[in-house]
Design a protein around this motif. Structure first.
Motif, PDB file in Angstrom:
ATOM      1  N   GLY B 217      34.937  41.765  54.006  1.00  0.00           N
ATOM      2  CA  GLY B 217      36.201  42.314  54.490  1.00  0.00           C
ATOM      3  C   GLY B 217      37.327  41.466  53.945  1.00  0.00           C
ATOM      4  O   GLY B 217      37.197  40.853  52.890  1.00  0.00           O
ATOM      5  N   THR B 218      38.432  41.455  54.677  1.00  0.00           N
ATOM      6  CA  THR B 218      39.533  40.574  54.293  1.00  0.00           C
ATOM      7  C   THR B 218      39.005  39.154  54.191  1.00  0.00           C
ATOM      8  O   THR B 218      39.219  38.454  53.212  1.00  0.00           O
ATOM      9  CB  THR B 218      40.647  40.682  55.342  1.00  0.00           C
ATOM     10  N   GLY B 219      38.302  38.713  55.221  1.00  0.00           N
ATOM     11  CA  GLY B 219      37.498  37.499  55.161  1.00  0.00           C
ATOM     12  C   GLY B 219      36.050  37.901  54.989  1.00  0.00           C
ATOM     13  O   GLY B 219      35.697  39.075  55.155  1.00  0.00           O
ATOM     14  N   VAL B 220      35.205  36.940  54.606  1.00  0.00           N
ATOM     15  CA  VAL B 220      33.788  37.253  54.467  1.00  0.00           C
ATOM     16  C   VAL B 220      32.978  36.240  55.267  1.00  0.00           C
ATOM     17  O   VAL B 220      33.426  35.126  55.505  1.00  0.00           O
ATOM     18  CB  VAL B 220      33.338  37.271  52.986  1.00  0.00           C
ATOM     19  N   GLY B 221      31.793  36.671  55.686  1.00  0.00           N
ATOM     20  CA  GLY B 221      30.938  35.795  56.473  1.00  0.00           C
ATOM     21  C   GLY B 221      29.552  36.391  56.567  1.00  0.00           C
ATOM     22  O   GLY B 221      29.271  37.438  55.966  1.00  0.00           O
ATOM     23  N   VAL B 265      35.403  36.345  46.935  1.00  0.00           N
ATOM     24  CA  VAL B 265      34.789  37.609  47.329  1.00  0.00           C
ATOM     25  C   VAL B 265      35.611  38.329  48.397  1.00  0.00           C
ATOM     26  O   VAL B 265      35.516  39.546  48.557  1.00  0.00           O
ATOM     27  CB  VAL B 265      33.333  37.357  47.799  1.00  0.00           C
ATOM     28  N   GLY B 266      36.432  37.602  49.163  1.00  0.00           N
ATOM     29  CA  GLY B 266      37.343  38.240  50.110  1.00  0.00           C
ATOM     30  C   GLY B 266      38.436  39.002  49.362  1.00  0.00           C
ATOM     31  O   GLY B 266      38.565  38.887  48.138  1.00  0.00           O
ATOM     32  N   VAL B 267      39.239  39.780  50.083  1.00  0.00           N
ATOM     33  CA  VAL B 267      40.234  40.619  49.408  1.00  0.00           C
ATOM     34  C   VAL B 267      41.205  39.780  48.579  1.00  0.00           C
ATOM     35  O   VAL B 267      41.493  40.112  47.425  1.00  0.00           O
ATOM     36  CB  VAL B 267      41.011  41.478  50.423  1.00  0.00           C
ATOM     37  N   GLU B 268      41.714  38.692  49.156  1.00  0.00           N
ATOM     38  CA  GLU B 268      42.649  37.883  48.369  1.00  0.00           C
ATOM     39  C   GLU B 268      41.947  37.234  47.178  1.00  0.00           C
ATOM     40  O   GLU B 268      42.575  36.937  46.158  1.00  0.00           O
ATOM     41  CB  GLU B 268      43.348  36.846  49.251  1.00  0.00           C
ATOM     42  N   GLY B 269      40.656  37.005  47.309  1.00  0.00           N
ATOM     43  CA  GLY B 269      39.875  36.495  46.183  1.00  0.00           C
ATOM     44  C   GLY B 269      39.777  37.522  45.066  1.00  0.00           C
ATOM     45  O   GLY B 269      39.932  37.193  43.880  1.00  0.00           O
ATOM     46  N   HIS B 288      49.059  45.632  51.341  1.00  0.00           N
ATOM     47  CA  HIS B 288      48.054  45.942  52.354  1.00  0.00           C
ATOM     48  C   HIS B 288      46.646  45.880  51.749  1.00  0.00           C
ATOM     49  O   HIS B 288      46.382  46.409  50.677  1.00  0.00           O
ATOM     50  CB  HIS B 288      48.327  47.341  52.925  1.00  0.00           C
ATOM     51  N   HIS B 289      45.724  45.218  52.477  1.00  0.00           N
ATOM     52  CA  HIS B 289      44.398  44.945  51.922  1.00  0.00           C
ATOM     53  C   HIS B 289      43.601  46.203  51.597  1.00  0.00           C
ATOM     54  O   HIS B 289      42.993  46.307  50.542  1.00  0.00           O
ATOM     55  CB  HIS B 289      43.612  44.048  52.865  1.00  0.00           C
ATOM     56  N   ARG B 290      43.587  47.158  52.526  1.00  0.00           N
ATOM     57  CA  ARG B 290      42.803  48.368  52.256  1.00  0.00           C
ATOM     58  C   ARG B 290      43.422  49.183  51.124  1.00  0.00           C
ATOM     59  O   ARG B 290      42.720  49.708  50.275  1.00  0.00           O
ATOM     60  CB  ARG B 290      42.672  49.216  53.514  1.00  0.00           C
ATOM     61  N   ASP B 291      44.750  49.282  51.127  1.00  0.00           N
ATOM     62  CA  ASP B 291      45.409  49.988  50.021  1.00  0.00           C
ATOM     63  C   ASP B 291      45.035  49.350  48.700  1.00  0.00           C
ATOM     64  O   ASP B 291      44.740  50.037  47.717  1.00  0.00           O
ATOM     65  CB  ASP B 291      46.943  49.910  50.164  1.00  0.00           C
ATOM     66  N   PHE B 292      45.071  48.022  48.677  1.00  0.00           N
ATOM     67  CA  PHE B 292      44.770  47.317  47.433  1.00  0.00           C
ATOM     68  C   PHE B 292      43.353  47.654  46.946  1.00  0.00           C
ATOM     69  O   PHE B 292      43.156  48.031  45.784  1.00  0.00           O
ATOM     70  CB  PHE B 292      44.926  45.805  47.630  1.00  0.00           C
ATOM     71  N   ILE B 293      42.379  47.560  47.844  1.00  0.00           N
ATOM     72  CA  ILE B 293      41.000  47.822  47.437  1.00  0.00           C
ATOM     73  C   ILE B 293      40.821  49.286  47.041  1.00  0.00           C
ATOM     74  O   ILE B 293      40.180  49.611  46.026  1.00  0.00           O
ATOM     75  CB  ILE B 293      40.022  47.436  48.576  1.00  0.00           C
ATOM     76  N   GLU B 294      41.419  50.190  47.809  1.00  0.00           N
ATOM     77  CA  GLU B 294      41.277  51.614  47.519  1.00  0.00           C
ATOM     78  C   GLU B 294      41.869  51.941  46.138  1.00  0.00           C
ATOM     79  O   GLU B 294      41.251  52.643  45.328  1.00  0.00           O
ATOM     80  CB  GLU B 294      42.001  52.406  48.616  1.00  0.00           C
ATOM     81  N   ARG B 295      43.050  51.381  45.870  1.00  0.00           N
ATOM     82  CA  ARG B 295      43.690  51.674  44.586  1.00  0.00           C
ATOM     83  C   ARG B 295      42.975  50.976  43.439  1.00  0.00           C
ATOM     84  O   ARG B 295      42.912  51.500  42.315  1.00  0.00           O
ATOM     85  CB  ARG B 295      45.173  51.276  44.646  1.00  0.00           C
ATOM     86  N   LEU B 296      42.414  49.805  43.712  1.00  0.00           N
ATOM     87  CA  LEU B 296      41.623  49.121  42.680  1.00  0.00           C
ATOM     88  C   LEU B 296      40.428  49.982  42.269  1.00  0.00           C
ATOM     89  O   LEU B 296      40.101  50.116  41.084  1.00  0.00           O
ATOM     90  CB  LEU B 296      41.148  47.764  43.211  1.00  0.00           C
ATOM     91  N   TRP B 339      34.048  46.484  55.807  1.00  0.00           N
ATOM     92  CA  TRP B 339      34.847  47.644  55.381  1.00  0.00           C
ATOM     93  C   TRP B 339      34.964  47.764  53.873  1.00  0.00           C
ATOM     94  O   TRP B 339      35.132  48.859  53.337  1.00  0.00           O
ATOM     95  CB  TRP B 339      36.213  47.678  56.064  1.00  0.00           C
ATOM     96  N   ILE B 340      34.850  46.666  53.138  1.00  0.00           N
ATOM     97  CA  ILE B 340      34.978  46.783  51.674  1.00  0.00           C
ATOM     98  C   ILE B 340      33.878  47.673  51.099  1.00  0.00           C
ATOM     99  O   ILE B 340      34.072  48.363  50.098  1.00  0.00           O
ATOM    100  CB  ILE B 340      34.992  45.383  51.026  1.00  0.00           C
TER     101      ILE B 340
END
Lengths: 432, 432
Positions: B217-221, B265-269, B288-296, B339-340
């Motif tokens: 996700g935004t963070g990973v674990g 591996v997180g979104v900012e990564g 926005h994180h989801r927008d970024f991933i979706e558009r990527l 969510w990613i």
């Protein structure tokens, strides 16, 4: 997906009783009960079974608080002996223990450098064992079992060495070859599990239920203790911390990956660090691992700047590697063991102490203790003696496992890459 | 150093019974016994207790093999409702579940960007809860508890958030503030533990006793499951795989360390990887994180070479990070969730599949399965509903824990660096 049974509980309780007796040497049932939180009735039953099997014996009486005499118990050295074998890359060493885990004698043979076959290894073990038993004719018929530590990924249930890269071993059947060399039942394992078992019985295991024992040697690894039991994983290779990443795409590691912790913190990793700092350093030519580390430490003390920098950098790598374990597992404690600590323990300890808070998240760090133990080099054989004792107790119907061994399944297919299986028809099938 | 008790065993058995009922919806006692390997007598007792408490109910009869009718059981939705709260960095979402863990309704409020106080968060939760309960007057008095997931290192026993770097929270008392906002008993935890709990009850936990659930996700674990139980560690922060090293001295991570898995591996990564490949890429500006991933992902499909390279590289990082978990823990299975995966699951799956064998040792890899699950974004709230149910069952005397919560001790001193304690007088004292 079976639940734990009351039999499992009883076996775990027996392990705690035995560990208390072995660690404290002479104890009353009340002391065992206080140490383990087992009920007095349970302790009485478990001690009674072990006395009946001759593993424990009465050792006199003391006055209890109420003034009534109460019985002391201890391990019974007369019950028999155990062989503990440490097969390293350059030697084979066999130690003889009695059932109280006192070391009686030791025999050692060098292994020629280079790849070994299981037959050569077995021949060396046979030689050491015969010499030892010849010196101890009183033990004839009284050797209860042998614990044999071999390098690589050993599967104790199937008795094979799954993978030992330095010797190019793949799926080598160990027990079959070794039981010819040793006239008693054989229990195989790897040095990482042996060291961790020793630490669980005699070290941090007495104070902590969640801890990690880090082994620093030619190779490096970790023993992970969860809820008082050694984590073995699916095929007995849990703890391969040496083969987790420190620098993605970094130095080539002996395992074939790049940038593993071992390639920075293991002996060849330390040598590579020294070579980066001082490509012409004379110590780079010292082939033997212990000689190299010992002379590196002497150079460091004598003010050799390259040696000092190499050790500091190794401490930095080690702190990051330990930080990874702490962040991932949030243990109560980390024990650092292994032969390198005998030479470089104090220096690495100091550097890790400086760096560790920066390498750990605040939560796990706030409740953590770390302890370096200067190893005497006998941890592997002690651990294998314990495992041989556990195997003997299981054969006589009194299991006391410090870890659960589960049979590994055969290698699974099901995908183009080895080890990839997608059980339910792949990705799309599990949209939830 | 206490041993497990028969009460612990009974609680673990109750967990397995409940999980079987919830996962299979309608079952006979014989089916529960077959699935859990618990004895028919134990199953009868445990089911009886749960029926008496109203958590399970009879659901008709079927013919058994011998032709005699046998009773079906299921969870009893009429027993009451549970609130599951997912506090993320940009929103608060509250879901209403019945006791059969069916989702009844949902309410969501956005959180303004930037740091939040616990009072603001509590106010948002109160707003959502009041709206939901207003819509469901039939539930008045029947809400049994609330499970609230908060970002950071949450200590469920003390009810505090130990450390939430993005909000600058340190030792924030959660339960005190939240129990004013929510009129029922509150159970707090973090999203990682919530997701892993859901996977343990409804996902891989039904097939494996040793597995890891990776959250992207935004963070990973990661959630680490050992012997069928979620590993929480000393202070509930086990599983911080996102804060283990991928590249020593690499990118700065939100936690303050360098080179953590999350920083790759997180979104900012992922954004940083794209910036390395194409410093002027227009998607770098999408906040926005989801927008970024979706558009990527849209760019990748449309043939954008930089997007394609960034995703491949992310897959490489992910494969190395998963390889670390596999080598260290030797699990039976790895579930990749979060969510990613809804957006990039198929692409990351393909790349990890290509790379994973090279990142794992042969032993652990040969018995491993990996599965990507396209998340529906509801895993955290489902997991928190389960944890709220577990807390309710504990209050009525029928604990069924999917993990053992141990109280964390106060932060220990004893050394110059935080968290460093050397219990027995330091290094030299423990020469063995």
């Amino acid at each position: 997906m079976a639940a734990k049974s009351s039999k499992d509980i009883r076996n775990e309780s027996r392990f705690m009783v035995l560990r208390t007796v072995f660690a404290q040497h002479t104890v009353t049932r009340a002391q065992i009960s206080a140490e383990t939180a087992l009920s007095p009735a349970t302790v009485t039953t478990l001690v009674g079974e072990l006395v009946e099997e001759g593993v424990l014996r009465e050792a006199g009486q003391v006055s209890s608080q109420g003034g009534r005499p109460t019985t002391l118990f201890q391990a019974n050295p007369g019950r028999g002996a155990l062989l503990a074998v440490d097969v390293a890359e350059t030697y084979v060493r066999v130690d003889l223990f009695d059932v109280s885990l006192a070391r009686l004698d030791q025999e050692r043979m060098e292994l020629a450098p280079g790849a070994q076959t299981i037959e050569t290894v077995a021949e060396h073990i046979r030689g050491c064992v015969e010499t030892l038993l010849h010196r101890h004719p009183e033990l004839e018929g009284d050797v209860l079992g042998a614990g044999i530590s071999l390098p690589g990924q050993v599967d104790p249930v199937r008795g094979v060495d799954v993978f030992a890269p330095n010797w190019d071993w793949h799926e080598v059947p160990l027990c079959a070859a070794l039981e010819e060399a040793v006239p008693v039942p054989v229990r195989v394992d790897n040095p990482l599990m042996a060291l961790a078992t020793g630490e669980l019985w005699f070290g941090a295991g007495r104070r902590f239920r969640q801890f990690v024992s880090v082994n620093l040697g030619t190779g490096v690894g970790a023993g992970i203790i969860v809820d008082g039991q050694l984590l073995r994983g699916r095929g007995n290779s849990a703890g391969e911390w040496g083969h987790t990443t420190l620098i993605w795409n970094g130095r080539t590691c002996s395992c074939g990956r790049s940038g593993c912790v071992e390639a920075y913190v293991g002996v060849e990793g330390i040598r590579a660090t020294l070579a980066e700092i001082a490509p012409e350093h004379e110590l780079l030519e010292v082939p033997h691992h212990r000689d190299f580390i010992e002379r590196l430490m002497r150079a460091e003390v004598a003010g050799d700047a390259a040696a000092q920098r190499a050790l500091l950098r190794t401490g930095d790598y080690l702190a990051a590697g330990i930080g990874n374990l702490v962040n991932l597992l949030n243990p109560e404690h980390v024990s650092v063991l292994g032969w390198i600590t005998r030479y470089a323990g104090a220096e690495l300890h100091d550097r890790v102490r400086e760096r560790i808070a920066q390498e750990c998240l605040p939560g796990p760090s706030s409740t953590l203790s770390i302890e370096f133990t200067e190893a005497d080099g006998e941890g592997v054989s002690l651990g294998m003696a314990v495992l041989a004792l556990e195997a003997f107790l299981e054969r006589v119907g009194l299991p006391s496992p410090s870890s659960a061994l589960t049979p590994a399944p055969p290698a699974s297919g099901g995908g183009s890459a080895p080890g990839w299986a997608v059980p339910h028809g792949g990705l799309a099938a599990r949209r939830r």
